[in-house]
Design a protein around this motif. Structure first.
Motif, PDB file in Angstrom:
ATOM      1  N   GLU A   1       0.851  -1.193   0.000  1.00  0.00           N
ATOM      2  CA  GLU A   1       0.000   0.000   0.000  1.00  0.00           C
ATOM      3  C   GLU A   1       0.886   1.242   0.000  1.00  0.00           C
ATOM      4  O   GLU A   1       2.094   1.162   0.183  1.00  0.00           O
ATOM      5  CB  GLU A   1      -0.898   0.025   1.246  1.00  0.00           C
TER       6      GLU A   1
ATOM      7  N   SER B   1      -0.667   4.992   4.443  1.00  0.00           N
ATOM      8  CA  SER B   1      -1.775   4.162   4.908  1.00  0.00           C
ATOM      9  C   SER B   1      -1.316   3.075   5.857  1.00  0.00           C
ATOM     10  O   SER B   1      -2.105   2.570   6.665  1.00  0.00           O
ATOM     11  CB  SER B   1      -2.479   3.515   3.710  1.00  0.00           C
TER      12      SER B   1
ATOM     13  N   ARG C   1      -8.216   1.115   7.764  1.00  0.00           N
ATOM     14  CA  ARG C   1      -8.572   1.722   6.475  1.00  0.00           C
ATOM     15  C   ARG C   1      -9.816   1.045   5.888  1.00  0.00           C
ATOM     16  O   ARG C   1     -10.726   1.712   5.399  1.00  0.00           O
ATOM     17  CB  ARG C   1      -7.395   1.601   5.494  1.00  0.00           C
TER      18      ARG C   1
ATOM     19  N   PHE D   1      -7.997   8.050   8.376  1.00  0.00           N
ATOM     20  CA  PHE D   1      -8.817   7.734   7.210  1.00  0.00           C
ATOM     21  C   PHE D   1     -10.184   8.396   7.288  1.00  0.00           C
ATOM     22  O   PHE D   1     -11.085   8.071   6.515  1.00  0.00           O
ATOM     23  CB  PHE D   1      -8.981   6.214   7.087  1.00  0.00           C
TER      24      PHE D   1
END
Length: 316
Positions: free
Chosen positions: A44, A48, A84, A295
Motif C-alpha cells: 500500500e 496508509s 482503512r 482515514f
C-alpha cells in the motif's frame, strides 16, 4: 547460494499441510463467531500503513512505485489496513474482521522471531464496551486452544495509566518514547537513570507503576495510588470490570500495569497470552480507539494477533 535471507523461513511438506489445516480451523472458528474474512493487499501507500507509528515505520520495507512515483510499503502489521478497510466501509454499527496474512518486517521483534511471520488475528470495531474486550480476549484464548496450546497465562494491563502519568509531565515526545521503552523492558536501573536525568513532578508514581504486577488485588492498590488522575482511574476501573467478567467465564488473569504493547497506537486495555513452554508472548492485543482517524473515521476498536507460522511448529 541457496540460503534464504536471515530470519526468513518457508514451510514445506508436512509443515505446510499442518499449517493449512490449522488455518482452515481458525477461519471456521472466526466465521462461527461472526468475524468476516478480509485479505488486505501486501503493498500500500506508505502513509496508509504507518499511521504516524514509529515502530511500524522502522519495520516497514519501502520502495518507489515506478508507475506512480509514490512511496509504497510492504505491510509489517495488518491492523492499520483493517482501520482503512473499516473507515472505507463507513459503517456506524459493530463490525468484526479476521485475517491470516503473510507480513514482512525489516527486523525481527526479537532474537527468536521471524521477519516473515504469517499474522493471524481478529478485530472488533464500533464498541467501546468492556464486553467487547472480553469477547476478543476469549477468542484469542480459543484460538490458542485450537492450536493445542493449553495452560495459558493471561496478562492484562492498560496503557492509559502510563499515558495519564506522562501527560502530567512537561517532557518532550522523545523523552516519552525513551520512557516507554524503559517500561517495555521493565528495567528499574534504566528508570532510575531516566528519573535522575529528568525532572518529573510524579517520579514516585512511575516507580510505583513499573512494580505493580500480580493478582486482581493490585487493582484496588492502583486505585489508591493513581485514582486522583481521572484517565488513570477510569483505566483501572475498566480492568476491574473486565476481571469480573472474565472470572464469570472461568478465566483468571494476572495484571501487569506497566505492560505496554510494541505499537504506540494502543490506547487502553492491553493483553498478552503466555505459556511455560515458550519464552515470549504467544498472542497479544488490546484496544486502539480512534485508529481510523487518519482515514476520516474515528471508531472504537479492539483486537489481537499472533504468528500462526510460528505456533504451527509446536505440532512437530
Amino acid at each position: 547460494m541457496w540460503q534464504l535471507p536471515e530470519s526468513i523461513e518457508e514451510l514445506t511438506n508436512n509443515q505446510a499441510l499442518i499449517f493449512e489445516s490449522l488455518r482452515r480451523d481458525l477461519l471456521d472458528l472466526y466465521a462461527d463467531k461472526g468475524f468476516g474474512l478480509v485479505i488486505p493487499p501486501m503493498v500500500e501507500h506508505v502513509n496508509s500503513l504507518l499511521l504516524t507509528n514509529d515502530v511500524v515505520d522502522e519495520k516497514t520495507f519501502k520502495f518507489l512505485d515506478p508507475n506512480s512515483g509514490k512511496m509504497l510499503g510492504v505491510h509489517a502489521d495488518i491492523t492499520p489496513q483493517i482501520a482503512r478497510i473499516d473507515a472505507k466501509r463507513g459503517s456506524d454499527s459493530i463490525e468484526k474482521y479476521c485475517y491470516i496474512n503473510s507480513i514482512l518486517k525489516t527486523k525481527a521483534d526479537d532474537f527468536y522471531a521471524s521477519r516473515s511471520p504469517i499474522q493471524a488475528g481478529a478485530e472488533l470495531y464500533g464498541s467501546n464496551a468492556t464486553e467487547s474486550d472480553v469477547e476478543i480476549i476469549e477468542l484469542m484464548l480459543e484460538s490458542l486452544k485450537l492450536l493445542s496450546i493449553n495452560s495459558v497465562i493471561l496478562i492484562l494491563g492498560n496503557v492509559a495509566i502510563f499515558d495519564s502519568l506522562t501527560e502530567q509531565e512537561n517532557i518532550s515526545i522523545q523523552a516519552v518514547v525513551h520512557l516507554r521503552a524503559i517500561f517495555s523492558r521493565r528495567s528499574m536501573p534504566d528508570l532510575a537513570v531516566f528519573l535522575n536525568n529528568n525532572t518529573l513532578k510524579n517520579a514516585d508514581l512511575f516507580i510505583h507503576l513499573i512494580k505493580l504486577e500480580g493478582g486482581s488485588d493490585i487493582l484496588d492498590k492502583a486505585l489508591i495510588i493513581f485514582g486522583h488522575f481521572e484517565q488513570a482511574r477510569i483505566a483501572i476501573e475498566d480492568l476491574i470490570i473486565i476481571d469480573k467478567q472474565l472470572l464469570e467465564k472461568g478465566v483468571k488473569a494476572i495484571f501487569d500495569l506497566s505492560e505496554l504493547q510494541a505499537y504506540e497506537y494502543h490506547t487502553g486495555v492491553v493483553f498478552s497470552a503466555y505459556n511455560k513452554n515458550y519464552s515470549k508472548a504467544l498472542a497479544q492485543g488490546g484496544r486502539y480507539n480512534d485508529i481510523g482517524k487518519s482515514f476520516g473515521k474515528s471508531r472504537a476498536a479492539t483486537g489481537f494477533s499472533f504468528d500462526l507460522k510460528f505456533l504451527s511448529q509446536s505440532h512437530f
